[in-house]
Design an enzyme around this catalytic site. Structure first.
Site, PDB file in Angstrom:
ATOM      1  N   HIS A  94     -29.013  -4.724 -56.078  1.00 26.92           N
ATOM      2  CA  HIS A  94     -30.278  -4.958 -56.774  1.00 26.92           C
ATOM      3  C   HIS A  94     -30.543  -3.795 -57.722  1.00 26.92           C
ATOM      4  O   HIS A  94     -31.418  -2.960 -57.476  1.00 26.92           O
ATOM      5  CB  HIS A  94     -31.409  -5.140 -55.755  1.00 26.92           C
ATOM      6  CG  HIS A  94     -31.242  -6.393 -54.952  1.00 26.92           C
ATOM      7  ND1 HIS A  94     -31.480  -6.479 -53.611  1.00 26.92           N
ATOM      8  CD2 HIS A  94     -30.820  -7.623 -55.312  1.00 26.92           C
ATOM      9  CE1 HIS A  94     -31.237  -7.702 -53.181  1.00 26.92           C
ATOM     10  NE2 HIS A  94     -30.829  -8.413 -54.204  1.00 26.92           N
TER      11      HIS A  94
ATOM     12  N   GLU B 285     -29.724 -10.790 -47.179  1.00 24.06           N
ATOM     13  CA  GLU B 285     -29.226 -10.356 -45.865  1.00 24.06           C
ATOM     14  C   GLU B 285     -29.903 -11.146 -44.738  1.00 24.06           C
ATOM     15  O   GLU B 285     -29.248 -11.574 -43.775  1.00 24.06           O
ATOM     16  CB  GLU B 285     -29.472  -8.854 -45.672  1.00 24.06           C
ATOM     17  CG  GLU B 285     -28.929  -8.354 -44.337  1.00 24.06           C
ATOM     18  CD  GLU B 285     -29.333  -6.923 -44.017  1.00 24.06           C
ATOM     19  OE1 GLU B 285     -29.415  -6.087 -44.948  1.00 24.06           O
ATOM     20  OE2 GLU B 285     -29.562  -6.646 -42.825  1.00 24.06           O
TER      21      GLU B 285
ATOM     22  N   CYS C 291     -25.496   4.034 -50.951  1.00 25.04           N
ATOM     23  CA  CYS C 291     -24.920   4.165 -49.619  1.00 25.04           C
ATOM     24  C   CYS C 291     -23.445   3.741 -49.656  1.00 25.04           C
ATOM     25  O   CYS C 291     -22.996   3.133 -50.623  1.00 25.04           O
ATOM     26  CB  CYS C 291     -25.680   3.280 -48.648  1.00 25.04           C
ATOM     27  SG  CYS C 291     -25.582   1.543 -49.145  1.00 25.04           S
TER      28      CYS C 291
ATOM     29  N   CYS D 221     -29.959   0.527 -40.576  1.00 26.11           N
ATOM     30  CA  CYS D 221     -28.758   1.350 -40.765  1.00 26.11           C
ATOM     31  C   CYS D 221     -29.101   2.828 -40.946  1.00 26.11           C
ATOM     32  O   CYS D 221     -30.208   3.174 -41.380  1.00 26.11           O
ATOM     33  CB  CYS D 221     -27.929   0.824 -41.931  1.00 26.11           C
ATOM     34  SG  CYS D 221     -28.628   1.159 -43.551  1.00 26.11           S
TER      35      CYS D 221
ATOM     36  N   HIS E 145     -24.557  -7.652 -48.730  1.00 23.91           N
ATOM     37  CA  HIS E 145     -25.633  -8.227 -47.907  1.00 23.91           C
ATOM     38  C   HIS E 145     -25.101  -9.194 -46.859  1.00 23.91           C
ATOM     39  O   HIS E 145     -25.820  -9.571 -45.931  1.00 23.91           O
ATOM     40  CB  HIS E 145     -26.632  -8.987 -48.783  1.00 23.91           C
ATOM     41  CG  HIS E 145     -27.350  -8.124 -49.758  1.00 23.91           C
ATOM     42  ND1 HIS E 145     -28.038  -6.998 -49.391  1.00 23.91           N
ATOM     43  CD2 HIS E 145     -27.505  -8.219 -51.096  1.00 23.91           C
ATOM     44  CE1 HIS E 145     -28.581  -6.431 -50.469  1.00 23.91           C
ATOM     45  NE2 HIS E 145     -28.260  -7.154 -51.520  1.00 23.91           N
TER      46      HIS E 145
ATOM     47  N   HIS F 118     -34.703 -12.796 -48.370  1.00 19.20           N
ATOM     48  CA  HIS F 118     -33.732 -11.791 -48.799  1.00 19.20           C
ATOM     49  C   HIS F 118     -32.332 -12.256 -48.383  1.00 19.20           C
ATOM     50  O   HIS F 118     -32.154 -12.851 -47.322  1.00 19.20           O
ATOM     51  CB  HIS F 118     -34.066 -10.444 -48.147  1.00 19.20           C
ATOM     52  CG  HIS F 118     -33.229  -9.304 -48.656  1.00 19.20           C
ATOM     53  ND1 HIS F 118     -31.943  -9.081 -48.230  1.00 19.20           N
ATOM     54  CD2 HIS F 118     -33.487  -8.344 -49.570  1.00 19.20           C
ATOM     55  CE1 HIS F 118     -31.454  -8.022 -48.855  1.00 19.20           C
ATOM     56  NE2 HIS F 118     -32.375  -7.558 -49.680  1.00 19.20           N
TER      57      HIS F 118
ATOM     58  N   SER G 250     -28.923   1.281 -53.852  1.00 19.78           N
ATOM     59  CA  SER G 250     -28.058   0.643 -54.857  1.00 19.78           C
ATOM     60  C   SER G 250     -28.108   1.375 -56.195  1.00 19.78           C
ATOM     61  O   SER G 250     -27.688   0.829 -57.210  1.00 19.78           O
ATOM     62  CB  SER G 250     -28.447  -0.829 -55.023  1.00 19.78           C
ATOM     63  OG  SER G 250     -29.817  -0.954 -55.237  1.00 19.78           O
TER      64      SER G 250
HETATM   65  S1  SF4 Z   1     -26.485  -1.913 -44.374  1.00 19.74           S
HETATM   66 FE1  SF4 Z   1     -27.013  -2.069 -46.538  1.00 19.74          FE
HETATM   67  S2  SF4 Z   1     -28.169  -0.193 -46.969  1.00 19.74           S
HETATM   68 FE2  SF4 Z   1     -27.125   0.123 -45.015  1.00 19.74          FE
HETATM   69  S3  SF4 Z   1     -25.194   1.130 -45.512  1.00 19.74           S
HETATM   70 FE3  SF4 Z   1     -24.787  -1.057 -45.500  1.00 19.74          FE
HETATM   71  S4  SF4 Z   1     -25.101  -1.772 -47.586  1.00 19.74           S
HETATM   72 FE4  SF4 Z   1     -26.032   0.251 -47.410  1.00 19.74          FE
END
Ligand code: SF4
Length: 300
Positions: free
Chosen positions: A42, A128, A15, A193, A76, A126, A265
């Protein structure tokens, strides 16, 4: 046996948030002392690249790491208290927090500022999720149904989600909280997201007609695991690989349509090499079939 039809998901792989964090980190390769606070992505292929370029791994909770050098906050994100602790050290802080993780933080702050009790749907421990709840010691993390009993039975409940959770599961948990907390005002801000939603939707479409789906991503990647469980939940067979070398010939016996997707990732070149290896397996299978057919004719 005819060759395998290999279908790439309409949305897959790295992403923009991870891509930008990786680009920012790569721009530090010529610096002498760089430490990533946690795991940048990851993914073992990327982790190996960072190590080979001298990037060290540090601990977000230990602000003595990397003093004097550059420290990198990963995509994160981090709690405000962690961010300001690092800013007060001699290290230069490179913050690569994804804008959509920032959005989740702002949503939670706005809920708390409006008097809501903070609840985060996500994976306990996690990075995040730790960052989201880091400034709110009272916050509750909901990973499964069994955690719902911890949510208060009165007052105002404000819910956000880890950005990489499957939205259907998040909505299910929110509804369970609503239905069991009749006396509460429950407000949910959807912070899953768009890249996660797109990848989940695309793999759902593939699962409708594929016999097998190959999910490319780190074995420690939460969103890769979510893609695997999405496929399996839809009754389709899924296998997870980190590299083309992980593919096993026998997985493809009897399959006709094979889907390929990847976690957020996973590098594009890894997806390409996995797809090419699947096509090579398909050629090997077709060759074996022709050899078998030839032997049968000779026997007749
Ligand atoms: S929130 Fe995490 S998965 Fe979503 S775009 Fe951002 S980095 Fe990527």
């Amino acid at each position: 046996m005819s060759k395998l039809n290999v279908h790439l998901a309409s949305h897959y792989g790295m992403c923009f948030g991870v891509r930008d964090a990786l680009a920012a980190t790569r721009s530090t390769y010529n610096e002498s002392d760089v430490t990533v606070l946690g795991q940048l992505v990851h993914n073992p292929v990327v982790s190996q690249e960072l190590t080979e370029n001298g990037v060290k791994k540090g601990d977000l909770n230990n602000p003595t790491t990397g003093i004097g050098g550059t420290v990198i906050i990963t995509a994160h994100g981090a709690s405000e208290s962690d961010r300001s602790r690092w800013s007060s050290t001699q290290s230069k802080v490179l913050d690569t927090t994804c804008p959509l993780v920032h959005k989740a933080h702002k949503s939670l702050v706005s809920l708390v500022d409006s008097g809501f009790f903070p609840v985060v749907i996500g994976k306990k421990g996690h990075a995040e999720v730790n960052g989201l709840v880091g400034d709110f010691p009272q916050a509750i993390v909901i990973e499964g149904d069994e955690d719902i009993f911890e949510v208060p039975y009165e007052g105002k409940i404000g819910i956000v989600s880890q950005t990489t959770q499957p939205i259907e599961r998040v909505n299910e948990l929110v509804e369970k909280i609503r239905s069991t907390r009749n006396a509460c005002e429950v407000k949910f801000i959807d912070t899953v997201c768009a890249p996660t939603k797109n990848r989940q939707k695309a793999v759902k479409d593939l699962s409708k007609f594929c016999d097998l789906i190959v999910v490319v991503g780190g074995s420690n990647s939460n969103n890769t695991a979510q893609l695997v469980s999405k496929v399996e939940g839809l009754g389709c067979r899924a296998v997870q690989v980190e590299r083309p070398e992980d593919l096993i010939f026998d997985w493809f016996i009897g399959a006709k349509d094979v889907g390929v997707t990847a976690g957020t990732s996973t590098l594009e070149e890894t997806v390409t090499s996995v797809s090419e290896r699947i096509k090579a397996i398909s050629d090997e299978m077709a060759l074996k079939d022709r050899e078998c057919l030839g032997k049968e004719r000779i026997l007749c």
